[in-house]
Design a protein around this motif. Structure first.
Motif, mmCIF file in Angstrom:
data_model
loop_
_atom_site.group_PDB
_atom_site.id
_atom_site.type_symbol
_atom_site.label_atom_id
_atom_site.label_comp_id
_atom_site.label_asym_id
_atom_site.label_seq_id
_atom_site.Cartn_x
_atom_site.Cartn_y
_atom_site.Cartn_z
ATOM 1 N N ALA A 3 40.250 30.439 31.047
ATOM 2 C CA ALA A 3 40.074 30.266 29.610
ATOM 3 C C ALA A 3 40.822 31.373 28.863
ATOM 4 C CB ALA A 3 38.581 30.291 29.274
ATOM 5 N N ASP A 4 40.796 32.595 29.401
ATOM 6 C CA ASP A 4 41.486 33.708 28.753
ATOM 7 C C ASP A 4 42.178 34.571 29.821
ATOM 8 O OD1 ASP A 4 42.366 35.879 27.382
ATOM 9 O OD2 ASP A 4 40.384 36.523 26.650
ATOM 10 N N PRO A 5 43.430 34.230 30.138
ATOM 11 C CA PRO A 5 44.112 34.952 31.224
ATOM 12 C C PRO A 5 44.325 36.436 30.932
ATOM 13 C CG PRO A 5 45.280 32.916 30.663
ATOM 14 C CD PRO A 5 44.258 33.134 29.603
ATOM 15 N N SER A 6 44.258 36.850 29.677
ATOM 16 C CA SER A 6 44.539 38.263 29.366
ATOM 17 C C SER A 6 43.465 39.205 29.930
ATOM 18 C CB SER A 6 44.657 38.449 27.852
ATOM 19 O OG SER A 6 43.371 38.322 27.274
ATOM 20 N N ILE A 7 42.288 38.643 30.196
ATOM 21 C CA ILE A 7 41.188 39.457 30.746
ATOM 22 C C ILE A 7 41.603 40.121 32.065
ATOM 23 C CG2 ILE A 7 38.950 39.218 31.920
ATOM 24 C CD1 ILE A 7 38.030 37.399 29.803
ATOM 25 N N VAL A 8 42.399 39.398 32.828
ATOM 26 C CA VAL A 8 42.716 39.843 34.190
ATOM 27 C C VAL A 8 43.410 41.202 34.186
ATOM 28 C CG1 VAL A 8 43.945 39.237 36.302
ATOM 29 C CG2 VAL A 8 42.859 37.453 34.946
ATOM 30 N N ASP A 9 44.351 41.357 33.268
ATOM 31 C CA ASP A 9 45.089 42.605 33.199
ATOM 32 C C ASP A 9 44.187 43.777 32.815
ATOM 33 O OD1 ASP A 9 47.629 42.981 33.990
ATOM 34 O OD2 ASP A 9 48.309 43.539 31.961
ATOM 35 N N VAL A 10 43.325 43.523 31.869
ATOM 36 C CA VAL A 10 42.404 44.581 31.421
ATOM 37 C C VAL A 10 41.514 45.016 32.587
ATOM 38 C CG1 VAL A 10 40.589 45.183 29.756
ATOM 39 C CG2 VAL A 10 42.398 43.573 29.111
ATOM 40 N N LEU A 11 40.999 44.034 33.303
ATOM 41 C CA LEU A 11 40.132 44.364 34.441
ATOM 42 C C LEU A 11 40.912 45.162 35.487
ATOM 43 C CD1 LEU A 11 38.076 41.092 35.095
ATOM 44 C CD2 LEU A 11 37.296 43.230 34.072
ATOM 45 N N PHE A 12 42.141 44.743 35.702
ATOM 46 C CA PHE A 12 42.940 45.404 36.739
ATOM 47 C C PHE A 12 43.193 46.867 36.371
ATOM 48 C CE2 PHE A 12 46.610 46.489 39.285
ATOM 49 C CZ PHE A 12 46.269 45.949 40.514
ATOM 50 N N GLN A 13 43.504 47.099 35.085
ATOM 51 C CA GLN A 13 43.786 48.480 34.642
ATOM 52 C C GLN A 13 42.574 49.385 34.840
ATOM 53 O OE1 GLN A 13 46.699 49.370 34.152
ATOM 54 N NE2 GLN A 13 47.489 47.281 34.057
ATOM 55 N N SER A 14 41.387 48.835 34.627
ATOM 56 C CA SER A 14 40.207 49.714 34.719
ATOM 57 C C SER A 14 39.480 49.571 36.056
ATOM 58 C CB SER A 14 39.263 49.430 33.551
ATOM 59 O OG SER A 14 39.015 48.045 33.492
ATOM 60 N N ARG A 15 40.158 49.030 37.058
ATOM 61 C CA ARG A 15 39.503 48.870 38.366
ATOM 62 C C ARG A 15 39.173 50.245 38.949
ATOM 63 N NH1 ARG A 15 44.816 48.978 39.378
ATOM 64 N NH2 ARG A 15 45.543 49.928 41.309
ATOM 65 N N ILE A 16 38.215 50.257 39.857
ATOM 66 C CA ILE A 16 37.791 51.531 40.444
ATOM 67 C C ILE A 16 38.625 51.800 41.682
ATOM 68 C CG2 ILE A 16 35.854 52.826 41.378
ATOM 69 C CD1 ILE A 16 34.044 50.873 39.829
ATOM 70 N N LEU A 17 39.267 52.944 41.679
ATOM 71 C CA LEU A 17 40.080 53.295 42.841
ATOM 72 C C LEU A 17 39.175 53.951 43.876
ATOM 73 C CD1 LEU A 17 43.017 54.775 40.795
ATOM 74 C CD2 LEU A 17 42.842 52.479 41.749
ATOM 75 N N ASP A 18 39.638 54.050 45.101
ATOM 76 C CA ASP A 18 38.823 54.663 46.150
ATOM 77 C C ASP A 18 38.432 56.073 45.758
ATOM 78 O OD1 ASP A 18 37.856 53.325 48.215
ATOM 79 O OD2 ASP A 18 39.757 53.212 49.300
ATOM 80 N N GLY A 19 37.210 56.431 46.068
ATOM 81 C CA GLY A 19 36.765 57.786 45.791
ATOM 82 C C GLY A 19 36.288 57.973 44.357
#
Ligand code: PRX
Length: 688
Positions: free
Chosen positions: A670-686
């Motif tokens: 429905a809103d593909p732009s969400i994906v990028d935002v989520l990816f940018q704020s994903r939790i990195l290891d540690g």
């Protein structure tokens, strides 16, 4: 150490030379017979057991196709037997009463007990009489919430002896989870224990059980009796707890009186001490002859809706299957010392700590503790001490121990070992190789046993004396198991290929229904592919016909060998007022196999901070149990990726969780732009 996944490891001579099945030719012959002539195959096996009455109807009858009517499975129609009688009385009558059934090894190495078959039968009869005294009769459900102590085995066999149905709930579950299971089963009796040390952690079982009974009361379930084993006073407390402060356990103070005695809450009339009621109970009790298709036990497993399913197994088929898989998968011989590290609260403990070994008259280790207490060589210390030759554990334990290197293993003499088993999740080739080389000194057979709560026993597994093993593959089907791989359209894939792992027909140990909800049984396992039992796992068949289970293809994940549904975790998270929506996915984990990565969309006015994160994790612990605690929580202010019809696309969230940008087609969102935002704020290891 990198593993060569193409390598094949042949069984060592010491296993082949004595094996019940010592070549692939013999395996194929026996397998063919089990498929062509199930009655002849299983009928012959049934002769080693005591049946009060032989089968009078069809040996096996079933329907796997919903379009042909209700799904049903029946084995040994009309036969009468009792599994407790076959586990105990049968061996004692054959003169084996003084044989050790269990070496009990406590959490602390100082705590050890031995129990013979005669000891167990005496206690089982007493407990069976106690239960009868409380009005428990054939078909009644008895809930059991206990640590790994001999009384747990006694309790389950006592229930089975009088024809009642046990529902064991793993001692790591919360009050709410225990209550939910007791209410679903309408259990009128609970058997539990005061508390138990797991490593340095004190688990307040009775407290948790009392919480559950309170919830049961609110939901109109009248639990008449809670039978409590007084366990803590007879074991050694960890050093760290000796001076009054339990390690990391602030509740210690409130649970011990001035004299250091453990205190429990008590409800007169409902709560009784196990020791008190056993004192005067009679030590003989007839085994009730059960129809082969009468229920034996139910065991809850996660369901994709979030509500656990009471998987129901029946007496006759389960007895034949747990016994036969134990005998062949571990190549059991009299005199063996067998050690399965699983908790009886899971199916592995039902089939391969209690029933399988006892039905074979085996001597086993029953272990209360954890692999890393008081040191990381605890398993191997027990193997050396008890001269264990068949050992069975989970990949998550192997991976956790690998981290400490070879030294804690090499300190012990493990030359008694000949068969090493793995269960619960796919084993990665590196862990397989470490198990083989370091624990097994490259002179053992490794059996990677694939099965489920639903299957009752191993369904795909190497046989130690026959199958050349490939690290990471569960190899070939067990006797009577008719495997197929299906594509999305339900067409069978022949030869090499990958698809849905299904079975064409029943084996004796398959579950018979979901307790109280047969329709759910039909929908979950038979609707997607009519005519087949659908495991919910994917698998690949290689050019040699080996099966490689690739993991769940439904909304389930497997954390340290514990199956969880995403829905179960999500519904716990959304119970918190701060969470508007939640989505849980699996992220690979170097020890647990998979861990939980959860996305939370916060309600208006809430801000994500460490306090809220702790509360949310606490919510999952409270609703399910500590083993389900998410490793990662990512808050989103833009919502979750959904299709236009509103379905959360977990496929995309799984990619975000592992930092993989190859999202594939996201045009249906429905809103593909969400994906990028989520990816940018994903939790990195540690950064969890
Ligand atoms: O996904 C498969 C995985 O565990 C699931 C069954 O979980 P449960 O009912 O809790 O029973 C666990 C103990 C039998 C399966 O659907 N699983 C179990 N054993 C293996 C496995 N996956 C790969 N290889 C295995 N050996």
């Amino acid at each position: 150490m990198s593993a060569d996944s193409k390598a094949v490891y042949s069984p060592p001579n010491k296993v082949v030379s004595i094996s019940h099945c010592s070549s692939m030719e013999q395996y194929r012959r026996m397998y063919e017979k089990s498929i062509q002539d199930p009655e002849g195959f299983w009928g012959e096996i049934a002769k080693s057991f005591h049946f009060e009455q032989e089968t009078t109807g069809k040996f096996c009858d079933y329907n796997f196709d919903p379009s042909k009517g209700r799904i049903f499975i029946k084995w040994l129609e009309g036969a009468k037997t009792n599994i407790c009688y076959n586990c105990l009385d049968r061996h004692i009558e054959a003169g084996k009463g003084d044989q050790i059934a269990f070496y009990w090894e406590g959490n602390d190495p100082a705590d050890r007990r031995q129990l013979t078959y005669a000891d167990i039968l005496r206690d089982v009869c007493k407990m069976a009489n106690v239960l009868k005294g409380y009005g428990v009769a054939k078909g009644h459900r008895v809930a059991i919430y206990m640590p790994m102590i001999p009384e747990l085995v006694v309790a389950m066999l006592a229930v089975a002896r009088i024809g009642a149905v046990h529902s064991i709930v793993f001692g790591g579950y919360s009050s709410e989870s225990l209550a939910e299971r007791m209410i679903d089963a309408q259990a009128s009796i609970l058997i539990t224990s005061d508390a138990v040390w797991r490593g340095t952690k004190l688990v307040h079982l009775k407290d948790i059980a009392d919480g559950a009974l309170e919830i049961c009361k609110q939901k109109d379930l009248d639990v008449k009796k809670s039978i409590v084993v007084k366990h803590l006073c007879r074991v050694t407390a960890p050093q760290s707890a000796a001076n009054g402060v339990a390690n990391g356990n602030p509740s210690k103070k409130t649970h011990f009186d001035d004299k250091g005695q453990y205190k429990v809450g008590w409800k007169e009339g409902r709560d009784v001490w196990w020791e008190d009621v056993m004192k005067d109970a009679k030590s003989d009790c007839h085994a009730v002859w059960m129809d082969a298709e009468d229920p034996l036990f139910m065991l809850y497993t996660s369901g994709s809706t979030g509500k656990p399913k009471g998987v129901l197994h029946t007496v006759g088929g389960y007895m034949l299957y747990s016994a036969t898989t134990f005998k062949y998968s571990f190549d059991y011989h009299p005199g063996d010392i067998y050690f399965c590290t699983a908790d009886i609260g899971w199916i592995t403990g039902h089939s391969y700590v209690t029933y399988g070994p006892l039905l074979n008259g085996a001597t086993s280790v029953l272990f209360e503790g954890v692999p890393t207490y008081p040191h990381t060589g605890r398993f191997w210390e027990i193997v050396e001490m008890c001269k264990v030759n068949k050992f069975y554990t989970a990949p998550t334990a192997i991976r956790a121990l690998m981290k400490f290197g070879d030294e804690p293993v090499k300190k012990y003499n493990l030359s008694s070992l000949s068969v090493l088993g793995s269960v619960g999740e796919p084993i990665n080739p590196e862990a397989w190789m470490w198990y083989y080389r370091v624990v097994g000194n490259s002179d053992v057979s490794i059996v990677d046993t694939f099965w489920q709560t639903e299957t009752g026993g191993h369904v795909i597994t190497p046989l130690p004396g026959a199958t050349p093993a490939k690290p990471g593959s569960a190899c070939y089907p067990f006797f009577g198991v008719d495997v197929a791989l299906l594509d999305e359209e339900g067409k069978e894939i022949s030869g090499e290929g990958e698809g849905y792992l299904v079975f064409r027909r029943p084996w004796p140990g398959i579950m018979r229904t979901v307790y109280g909800n047969h329709e759910r049984f039909e929908t979950t396992y038979f609707k997607k592919f009519p005519g087949y039992y659908c495991t919910g796992d994917g698998a690949r068949r290689d050019a040699d016909g080996y099966i490689w289970v690739t993991g769940r293809i439904d909304d389930m994940l497997n954390v340290s060998g514990h199956l969880l549904s995403t829905a179960q975790v999500e519904s716990a998270l959304v119970e918190h007022e701060a969470v508007a929506e939640a989505a849980a996915v699996a992220r690979p984990h170097h020890v647990k196999g998979e861990c939980l990565y959860c996305f939370v969309y916060l309600a208006e006015g809430f801000e994500f901070n460490p306090k809220l994160a702790a509360e949310l994790k606490g919510k999952v612990r409270e609703k399910i149990g500590p083993f389900a605690t998410p490793d990662y929580l990512q808050a989103t202010s833009v919502g979750l990726p959904k299709t236009r019809s509103g379905k959360i696309m977990r496929r995309i969230l799984r990619k975000v969780a592992v930092g993989d940008k190859e999202f594939g087609d996201i045009s249906t969102l429905a809103d593909p732009s969400i994906v990028d935002v989520l990816f940018q704020s994903r939790i990195l290891d540690g950064k969890a």
